[in-house]
Scaffold this motif. Structure first.
Motif, short mmCIF file in Angstrom:
data_model
loop_
_atom_site.label_atom_id
_atom_site.label_comp_id
_atom_site.label_asym_id
_atom_site.label_seq_id
_atom_site.Cartn_x
_atom_site.Cartn_y
_atom_site.Cartn_z
N HIS A 24 0.77 -1.09 -0.06
CA HIS A 24 -0.12 -0.05 0.23
C HIS A 24 0.96 1.18 -0.07
O HIS A 24 0.70 2.08 -0.72
CB HIS A 24 -0.88 -0.01 1.07
CG HIS A 24 -1.71 1.14 1.42
ND1 HIS A 24 -2.74 1.52 0.55
CD2 HIS A 24 -1.64 2.39 2.13
CE1 HIS A 24 -3.08 2.68 1.04
NE2 HIS A 24 -2.42 3.27 1.91
N GLU A 25 1.59 1.56 0.78
CA GLU A 25 2.77 2.38 0.98
C GLU A 25 3.58 2.69 -0.51
O GLU A 25 3.84 3.66 -0.78
CB GLU A 25 3.70 2.46 2.04
CG GLU A 25 3.05 2.53 3.35
CD GLU A 25 2.52 3.77 3.67
OE1 GLU A 25 2.79 4.62 3.34
OE2 GLU A 25 1.21 3.78 4.33
N LEU A 26 4.06 1.58 -1.12
CA LEU A 26 4.63 1.67 -2.35
C LEU A 26 3.58 2.15 -3.56
O LEU A 26 4.27 2.90 -4.26
CB LEU A 26 5.28 0.41 -2.47
CG LEU A 26 6.63 -0.28 -1.93
CD1 LEU A 26 7.18 -1.69 -2.14
CD2 LEU A 26 7.57 0.76 -1.98
N ALA A 27 2.59 1.79 -3.34
CA ALA A 27 1.44 2.04 -4.44
C ALA A 27 1.55 3.74 -4.37
O ALA A 27 1.28 4.35 -5.08
CB ALA A 27 0.23 1.16 -4.27
N GLN A 28 1.32 4.34 -2.85
CA GLN A 28 1.13 5.58 -2.76
C GLN A 28 2.26 6.34 -3.13
O GLN A 28 2.22 7.47 -3.48
CB GLN A 28 0.77 5.87 -1.32
CG GLN A 28 -0.53 5.21 -0.82
CD GLN A 28 -1.75 5.60 -1.65
OE1 GLN A 28 -1.93 6.73 -1.81
NE2 GLN A 28 -2.80 4.53 -2.07
#
Length: 107
Positions: A24-28
């Motif tokens: 999730h953090e990488l996608a953001q």
């Protein structure tokens, strides 16, 4: 922020619990997909610019020296915007030198 109690977890279980959060953090953090207009702002190396305009590298360096081409230095390398290279190529007139016949000295 969620709290994860690691007591009683194996390393594999901990990693499995953290993977969705990391994804999730990488996608953001991913930059937005390039738009159609960003191709004009693409950075080219001197060699790429020379190939694009079908001129030699020395011509690109000469145009940089004369201020015909605006360039940026990033990490010791020179980059030029594609749109500016194309604009300079249409502004500058190429000289055509007459060809010599092979084996004959110039007159």
């Amino acid at each position: 922020m969620q709290t994860i109690i690691t007591q009683g977890f194996t390393l594999e279980q901990l990693l499995e619990a953290m993977r969705p959060m990391i994804r999730h953090e990488l996608a953001q953090a991913q930059p937005a997909a390039p738009t159609a207009g960003s191709a004009a702002d693409e950075l080219l190396t001197v060699q790429q610019a020379a190939s694009l305009l079908d001129v030699c590298v020395a011509t690109i360096h000469e145009w940089k020296r004369r201020g015909v081409l605006v360039y940026s230095k990033i990490g010791g390398r020179t980059y030029l915007k594609r749109s500016e290279v194309l604009a300079a190529g249409s502004r500058e007139q190429r000289t055509v030198k007459p060809s010599r016949a092979k084996g004959k000295p110039p007159a």
